[in-house]
Write a protein that holds these residues in place. Structure first.
Motif, PDB file in Angstrom:
ATOM      1  N   PHE A 129      45.009  34.065  37.036  1.00 43.10           N
ATOM      2  CA  PHE A 129      43.892  33.185  36.704  1.00 43.10           C
ATOM      3  C   PHE A 129      42.937  33.051  37.891  1.00 43.10           C
ATOM      4  O   PHE A 129      43.332  33.159  39.050  1.00 43.10           O
ATOM      5  CB  PHE A 129      44.417  31.806  36.294  1.00 43.10           C
ATOM      6  CG  PHE A 129      45.339  31.857  35.118  1.00 43.10           C
ATOM      7  CD1 PHE A 129      44.845  32.027  33.833  1.00 43.10           C
ATOM      8  CD2 PHE A 129      46.716  31.793  35.288  1.00 43.10           C
ATOM      9  CE1 PHE A 129      45.699  32.115  32.741  1.00 43.10           C
ATOM     10  CE2 PHE A 129      47.583  31.874  34.208  1.00 43.10           C
ATOM     11  CZ  PHE A 129      47.071  32.039  32.929  1.00 43.10           C
ATOM     12  N   CYS A 130      41.713  32.778  37.581  1.00 49.63           N
ATOM     13  CA  CYS A 130      40.698  32.507  38.595  1.00 49.63           C
ATOM     14  C   CYS A 130      40.883  31.073  39.093  1.00 49.63           C
ATOM     15  O   CYS A 130      41.100  30.169  38.303  1.00 49.63           O
ATOM     16  CB  CYS A 130      39.308  32.667  37.970  1.00 49.63           C
ATOM     17  SG  CYS A 130      37.951  32.076  38.997  1.00 49.63           S
ATOM     18  N   ASP A 131      40.788  30.894  40.414  1.00 46.43           N
ATOM     19  CA  ASP A 131      40.831  29.547  40.979  1.00 46.43           C
ATOM     20  C   ASP A 131      39.536  29.178  41.693  1.00 46.43           C
ATOM     21  O   ASP A 131      39.488  28.189  42.422  1.00 46.43           O
ATOM     22  CB  ASP A 131      42.034  29.384  41.912  1.00 46.43           C
ATOM     23  CG  ASP A 131      41.905  30.219  43.182  1.00 46.43           C
ATOM     24  OD1 ASP A 131      40.922  30.977  43.321  1.00 46.43           O
ATOM     25  OD2 ASP A 131      42.800  30.113  44.043  1.00 46.43           O
ATOM     26  N   GLY A 132      38.513  29.971  41.509  1.00 49.19           N
ATOM     27  CA  GLY A 132      37.217  29.679  42.111  1.00 49.19           C
ATOM     28  C   GLY A 132      37.016  30.293  43.487  1.00 49.19           C
ATOM     29  O   GLY A 132      35.925  30.195  44.056  1.00 49.19           O
ATOM     30  N   THR A 133      38.031  30.946  44.019  1.00 47.28           N
ATOM     31  CA  THR A 133      37.932  31.516  45.365  1.00 47.28           C
ATOM     32  C   THR A 133      36.854  32.596  45.455  1.00 47.28           C
ATOM     33  O   THR A 133      36.304  32.837  46.528  1.00 47.28           O
ATOM     34  CB  THR A 133      39.302  32.080  45.811  1.00 47.28           C
ATOM     35  OG1 THR A 133      40.252  31.018  45.770  1.00 47.28           O
ATOM     36  CG2 THR A 133      39.253  32.636  47.215  1.00 47.28           C
TER      37      THR A 133
ATOM     38  N   SER B 129      42.198  35.188  44.185  1.00 48.93           N
ATOM     39  CA  SER B 129      42.766  33.946  43.660  1.00 48.93           C
ATOM     40  C   SER B 129      44.179  33.731  44.178  1.00 48.93           C
ATOM     41  O   SER B 129      44.964  34.674  44.300  1.00 48.93           O
ATOM     42  CB  SER B 129      42.784  33.996  42.126  1.00 48.93           C
ATOM     43  OG  SER B 129      43.460  32.861  41.616  1.00 48.93           O
ATOM     44  N   THR B 130      44.533  32.478  44.450  1.00 41.42           N
ATOM     45  CA  THR B 130      45.909  32.149  44.812  1.00 41.42           C
ATOM     46  C   THR B 130      46.700  31.771  43.568  1.00 41.42           C
ATOM     47  O   THR B 130      47.859  31.381  43.670  1.00 41.42           O
ATOM     48  CB  THR B 130      45.951  30.989  45.826  1.00 41.42           C
ATOM     49  OG1 THR B 130      45.329  29.849  45.250  1.00 41.42           O
ATOM     50  CG2 THR B 130      45.259  31.376  47.121  1.00 41.42           C
ATOM     51  N   ASN B 131      46.065  31.874  42.421  1.00 44.60           N
ATOM     52  CA  ASN B 131      46.699  31.528  41.148  1.00 44.60           C
ATOM     53  C   ASN B 131      46.569  32.683  40.159  1.00 44.60           C
ATOM     54  O   ASN B 131      46.300  32.472  38.985  1.00 44.60           O
ATOM     55  CB  ASN B 131      46.063  30.245  40.584  1.00 44.60           C
ATOM     56  CG  ASN B 131      46.823  29.709  39.406  1.00 44.60           C
ATOM     57  OD1 ASN B 131      48.040  29.863  39.314  1.00 44.60           O
ATOM     58  ND2 ASN B 131      46.114  29.083  38.474  1.00 44.60           N
ATOM     59  N   LYS B 132      46.726  33.896  40.644  1.00 45.12           N
ATOM     60  CA  LYS B 132      46.606  35.071  39.774  1.00 45.12           C
ATOM     61  C   LYS B 132      47.639  35.007  38.646  1.00 45.12           C
ATOM     62  O   LYS B 132      48.738  34.508  38.863  1.00 45.12           O
ATOM     63  CB  LYS B 132      46.816  36.360  40.570  1.00 45.12           C
ATOM     64  CG  LYS B 132      45.746  36.625  41.596  1.00 45.12           C
ATOM     65  CD  LYS B 132      46.025  37.960  42.266  1.00 45.12           C
ATOM     66  CE  LYS B 132      45.180  38.180  43.488  1.00 45.12           C
ATOM     67  NZ  LYS B 132      45.665  37.446  44.666  1.00 45.12           N
TER      68      LYS B 132
ATOM     69  N   THR C 298      39.993  31.746  32.480  1.00 40.08           N
ATOM     70  CA  THR C 298      39.345  32.791  33.264  1.00 40.08           C
ATOM     71  C   THR C 298      40.396  33.585  34.029  1.00 40.08           C
ATOM     72  O   THR C 298      41.361  33.041  34.544  1.00 40.08           O
ATOM     73  CB  THR C 298      38.325  32.202  34.257  1.00 40.08           C
ATOM     74  OG1 THR C 298      38.956  31.188  35.035  1.00 40.08           O
ATOM     75  CG2 THR C 298      37.121  31.622  33.533  1.00 40.08           C
TER      76      THR C 298
ATOM     77  N   CYS D 198      41.069  36.316  37.146  1.00 37.93           N
ATOM     78  CA  CYS D 198      40.493  36.734  38.424  1.00 37.93           C
ATOM     79  C   CYS D 198      40.072  38.202  38.371  1.00 37.93           C
ATOM     80  O   CYS D 198      40.808  39.061  37.913  1.00 37.93           O
ATOM     81  CB  CYS D 198      41.512  36.523  39.537  1.00 37.93           C
ATOM     82  SG  CYS D 198      40.915  37.030  41.167  1.00 37.93           S
TER      83      CYS D 198
END
Ligand code: FES
Length: 77
Positions: free
Chosen positions: A50-54, A45-48, A38, A40
């Motif tokens: 990628f989505c981290d659920g934030t 996201s703190t992991n751009k 996924t 973002c």
């Protein structure tokens, strides 16, 4: 069929198999931790990229659908 799904109030779900690479603006590849993955869409996201659920914590709400007003489904479907 390879698909990129816009999840309601959430990320882009990229389900395109193993034949895709994700590169930055310099053409450098990101390591893809799992597939499908996924991306973002909310910017939090703190992991751009990628989505981290934030997105759920920040209350991200997106209004667009392929066909506006065409019967929204509950998030996650
Ligand atoms: S869309 Fe999930 S953290 Fe941004």
């Amino acid at each position: 069929m390879p698909t990129i799904k816009v999840r309601q109030n959430g990320p882009y779900l990229v389900d395109v198999g193993a034949d895709v690479t994700l590169v930055d603006w310099n053409g450098q590849e990101y390591a893809i931790p799992k597939r499908p993955f996924t991306l973002c869409r909310c910017g939090a996201s703190t992991n751009k990229p990628f989505c981290d659920g934030t997105h759920s914590k920040v209350g991200f709400a997106a209004a667009e659908a392929a066909v506006p007003g065409a019967g929204d489904k509950p998030a996650g479907t």
